[in-house]
Write an enzyme that holds these catalytic residues in place. Structure first.
Site, PDB file in Angstrom:
ATOM      1  N   LYS A   1      -8.531 -29.034 -18.206  1.00  0.00           N
ATOM      2  CA  LYS A   1      -8.143 -27.619 -18.177  1.00  0.00           C
ATOM      3  C   LYS A   1      -8.452 -26.975 -16.816  1.00  0.00           C
ATOM      4  CE  LYS A   1      -7.225 -23.451 -19.375  1.00  0.00           C
ATOM      5  NZ  LYS A   1      -6.002 -22.859 -19.811  1.00  0.00           N
TER       6      LYS A   1
ATOM      7  N   CYS B   1      -8.330 -16.689 -15.154  1.00  0.00           N
ATOM      8  CA  CYS B   1      -8.255 -18.162 -15.126  1.00  0.00           C
ATOM      9  C   CYS B   1      -8.032 -18.711 -13.720  1.00  0.00           C
ATOM     10  CB  CYS B   1      -7.134 -18.618 -16.060  1.00  0.00           C
ATOM     11  SG  CYS B   1      -7.345 -18.045 -17.744  1.00  0.00           S
TER      12      CYS B   1
HETATM   13  N1  LIG Z   1      -6.590 -15.154 -22.487  1.00  0.00           N
HETATM   14  C1  LIG Z   1      -6.051 -16.251 -21.969  1.00  0.00           C
HETATM   15  O1  LIG Z   1      -4.905 -16.241 -21.479  1.00  0.00           O
HETATM   16  C2  LIG Z   1      -6.809 -17.579 -22.020  1.00  0.00           C
HETATM   17  C3  LIG Z   1      -6.106 -18.757 -21.749  1.00  0.00           C
HETATM   18  C4  LIG Z   1      -6.772 -19.984 -21.827  1.00  0.00           C
HETATM   19  C5  LIG Z   1      -8.111 -20.006 -22.121  1.00  0.00           C
HETATM   20  N2  LIG Z   1      -8.797 -18.846 -22.355  1.00  0.00           N
HETATM   21  C6  LIG Z   1     -10.218 -18.948 -22.674  1.00  0.00           C
HETATM   22  O2  LIG Z   1     -10.422 -18.600 -24.045  1.00  0.00           O
HETATM   23  C7  LIG Z   1     -11.696 -17.968 -24.202  1.00  0.00           C
HETATM   24  C8  LIG Z   1     -11.514 -16.683 -24.977  1.00  0.00           C
HETATM   25  O3  LIG Z   1     -10.646 -15.830 -24.239  1.00  0.00           O
HETATM   26  P1  LIG Z   1      -9.867 -14.619 -24.892  1.00  0.00           P
HETATM   27  O4  LIG Z   1      -8.778 -14.276 -23.948  1.00  0.00           O
HETATM   28  O5  LIG Z   1      -9.543 -14.884 -26.340  1.00  0.00           O
HETATM   29  O6  LIG Z   1     -10.985 -13.482 -24.836  1.00  0.00           O
HETATM   30  P2  LIG Z   1     -10.947 -12.033 -25.488  1.00  0.00           P
HETATM   31  O7  LIG Z   1     -11.781 -11.177 -24.628  1.00  0.00           O
HETATM   32  O8  LIG Z   1      -9.558 -11.618 -25.814  1.00  0.00           O
HETATM   33  O9  LIG Z   1     -11.676 -12.229 -26.911  1.00  0.00           O
HETATM   34  C9  LIG Z   1     -12.970 -12.688 -27.055  1.00  0.00           C
HETATM   35  C10 LIG Z   1     -13.516 -12.241 -28.417  1.00  0.00           C
HETATM   36  O10 LIG Z   1     -14.815 -12.830 -28.564  1.00  0.00           O
HETATM   37  C11 LIG Z   1     -15.675 -11.873 -29.143  1.00  0.00           C
HETATM   38  N3  LIG Z   1     -17.059 -12.229 -28.830  1.00  0.00           N
HETATM   39  C12 LIG Z   1     -17.759 -12.032 -27.676  1.00  0.00           C
HETATM   40  N4  LIG Z   1     -19.005 -12.528 -27.788  1.00  0.00           N
HETATM   41  C13 LIG Z   1     -19.096 -13.054 -29.043  1.00  0.00           C
HETATM   42  C14 LIG Z   1     -20.125 -13.707 -29.749  1.00  0.00           C
HETATM   43  N5  LIG Z   1     -21.306 -13.921 -29.191  1.00  0.00           N
HETATM   44  N6  LIG Z   1     -19.865 -14.093 -31.025  1.00  0.00           N
HETATM   45  C15 LIG Z   1     -18.658 -13.896 -31.596  1.00  0.00           C
HETATM   46  N7  LIG Z   1     -17.644 -13.273 -30.975  1.00  0.00           N
HETATM   47  C16 LIG Z   1     -17.860 -12.864 -29.719  1.00  0.00           C
HETATM   48  C17 LIG Z   1     -15.228 -10.561 -28.541  1.00  0.00           C
HETATM   49  O11 LIG Z   1     -15.645  -9.460 -29.324  1.00  0.00           O
HETATM   50  C18 LIG Z   1     -13.694 -10.749 -28.533  1.00  0.00           C
HETATM   51  O12 LIG Z   1     -13.107 -10.288 -29.733  1.00  0.00           O
HETATM   52  C19 LIG Z   1     -12.250 -17.781 -22.786  1.00  0.00           C
HETATM   53  O13 LIG Z   1     -13.163 -18.797 -22.514  1.00  0.00           O
HETATM   54  C20 LIG Z   1     -11.074 -17.977 -21.874  1.00  0.00           C
HETATM   55  O14 LIG Z   1     -11.458 -18.553 -20.653  1.00  0.00           O
HETATM   56  C21 LIG Z   1      -8.162 -17.636 -22.335  1.00  0.00           C
END
Ligand SMILES: NC(=O)c1ccc[n+]([C@@H]2O[C@H](COP(=O)([O-])OP(=O)(O)OC[C@H]3O[C@@H](n4cnc5c(N)ncnc54)[C@H](O)[C@@H]3O)[C@@H](O)[C@H]2O)c1
Length: 449
Positions: free
Chosen positions: A226, A280
């Site tokens: 990734k 990212c």
């Molecule tokens: N958004 C993208 O396009 C994308 C793409 C690929 C990978 N990612 C990866 O996916 C992961 C999540 O990203 P996202 O975009 O869904 O984030 P986001 O900010 O949309 O959502 C994260 C959620 O996690 C919750 N959260 C935070 N701390 C927490 C905890 N301790 N326990 C439980 N819930 C908790 C938050 O309240 C929130 O609802 C990240 O590591 C990111 O790098 C994101």
């Protein structure tokens, strides 16, 4: 049902029969689509989030992620069907679940230095509900080695790795296309702590992903997949930007040259532009740079530097455009179109618009902004004044490739502006049409149109 020891086909059957409970930690833009898709394929899913409002909405069958097509229907259907529920109690969820998926934010500063608190926090919770035969999967993007660093926390449960399984299955998608991607746009990559866990994890993702699963030999290799995908994009965008700057110097249209070059199957020149933003692509290269001890990732560092310099280049193009109509930036009205880092998604992390607005103001321009996904508060936050028309504008800069900007009515704009100057940071406007309407048109790699 515990899955370690089952074949991938047995795992698929167990999920479809509703015999497997999966806890998904983090119900955001990535986690909620995953939770809803797993539930839709028969798993009993417990979503865990620290945000009470998110949990409440989901338990009412409501979706809080507006950008994801089809998610509202999927959440409603599976909550009503009793397959999806949410809680703030991560320990309780771990006690119920056979599989725990961690998909919380991995936060970083602009040099990729990690703040992994959410991941460690979830691992602590899981350790208090962990049972023999459970599988913990990280999906959040992390520097290679991070998933295995959770082992001592998970072993606080009294169990040893091997009695529970650990795996990484990176989220290969982005906001707005998550459901499409996780159900069959790209194969899922998985790496696990042992063969039996790997077999079970292949079964889990094989249930939801029509493109199948690609196992790799270790957790660390899966994490690297990734991260390398992001580095590839960053370096190739930097290459496109560098060649585009060279085209400017030599009076060439970079897009014309790239398009012709890309007809050869070994050439994949990317689109040059106003800069790289988001959580990212500008971040993952730092995971590699920061972890390099003997190697010196010069190319990756240089690529970061080039991409970070593009907002400044957009300001230079604006000065050039204004000079052509006898103006300088000082005292000019400049309208920035697009505040988000990417079209169609309300995310501002490292958006090139932020540094462009800052620099324009430092040069004494009066800066206005518009974005179809924003309002005046967002504009104010980034130092610009909200504007929904083009009256008395001296230069327009397109920073984000929102769909709405592709259909700009140049006749109407020409009537309203004080000077006809367009800086197209995303190549959304046809330069010929802009020229016909009397605009000075400048874009990255296209300054001689
Ligand atoms: N958004 C993208 O396009 C994308 C793409 C690929 C990978 N990612 C990866 O996916 C992961 C999540 O990203 P996202 O975009 O869904 O984030 P986001 O900010 O949309 O959502 C994260 C959620 O996690 C919750 N959260 C935070 N701390 C927490 C905890 N301790 N326990 C439980 N819930 C908790 C938050 O309240 C929130 O609802 C990240 O590591 C990111 O790098 C994101």
């Amino acid at each position: 049902m515990k899955l370690i020891g089952l074949s991938r086909e047995e795992v698929k059957r167990a999920i479809r029969n509703g015999e497997v409970t999966i806890a998904v930690y983090g119900l955001g833009k990535m986690g909620l689509p995953l939770a809803a898709v797993l539930a839709n394929h028969g798993a009993k899913v417990i979503g865990v989030d620290i945000n009470k409002k998110v949990v409440e909405m989901i338990n009412n069958g409501e979706n809080h992620i507006n950008e994801e097509p089809g998610l509202s229907e999927l959440v409603k259907k599976n909550v009503e069907g009793g397959r999806l529920k949410a809680t703030t109690d991560g320990i309780w969820a771990a006690k119920q679940a056979d599989v725990m998926i961690i998909i919380v934010p991995t936060l970083t500063d602009e040099r990729g230095n990690l703040k992994l608190d959410p991941v460690y926090n979830v691992a602590e919770k899981i350790s208090q509900g962990l049972e023999k035969g459970d599988i913990i999967i990280t999906e959040a993007t992390m520097p290679p080695g991070t998933t295995e660093s959770l082992t001592p926390i998970l072993e606080k449960s009294g169990l040893k790795l091997g009695e529970f399984g650990l795996a990484h299955a990176p989220e290969r998608t982005m906001t707005g296309t998550a459901i499409r991607d996780i159900t069959g746009q790209y194969p899922k990559i998985v790496g696990a702590s042992d063969k039996k866990t790997l077999e079970a994890v292949i079964g889990i993702y094989g249930t939801i992903n029509k493109k199948g699963v690609i196992p790799v030999s270790s957790i660390k290799a899966a994490e690297a997949v990734k991260v390398f995908e992001g580095v590839y994009r960053d370096v190739n965008i930097a290459l496109a930007n560098e060649l585009a700057l060279w085209c400017e110097e030599h009076g060439l249209d970079a897009l014309e040259v790239f398009k012709a070059a890309n007809t050869q199957p070994y050439c994949h020149l990317h689109m040059p532009g106003a800069g790289v933003g988001g959580h990212c692509i500008p971040i993952y290269p730092w995971f590699v740079i920061n972890l390099a001890k003997k190697t010196n990732p010069r190319l990756i560092k240089t690529a970061r530097e080039i991409n970070d310099s593009m907002p400044h280049h957009i300001v230079e193009l604006t000065i050039k455009g204004l000079n052509k109509v006898g103006r300088s930036l000082r005292g000019s009205n400049v309208l920035v179109l697009g505040l988000t880092f990417r079209g169609g998604v309300r995310e501002f992390m490292r958006s090139p618009a932020i540094s462009i607005i800052k620099e324009l103001k430092e040069w004494g321009a009066k800066v206005f902004a518009y974005d179809p996904l924003c309002d005046e508060n967002d504009a104010k936050r980034f130092g610009a004044e909200w504007r929904e028309d083009f009256k008395d504008i001296d230069a327009i800069i397109i920073v984000t490739d929102h769909r709405e900007f592709r259909g700009l009515d140049l006749d109407e704009i020409a009537r309203q502006v004080r000077n006809r100057v367009i800086i197209d940071g995303r190549n959304v406007i046809d330069p010929k049409i802009a020229k016909e309407k009397g605009f000075i048109y400048l874009a990255v790699g296209r300054t001689n149109m």
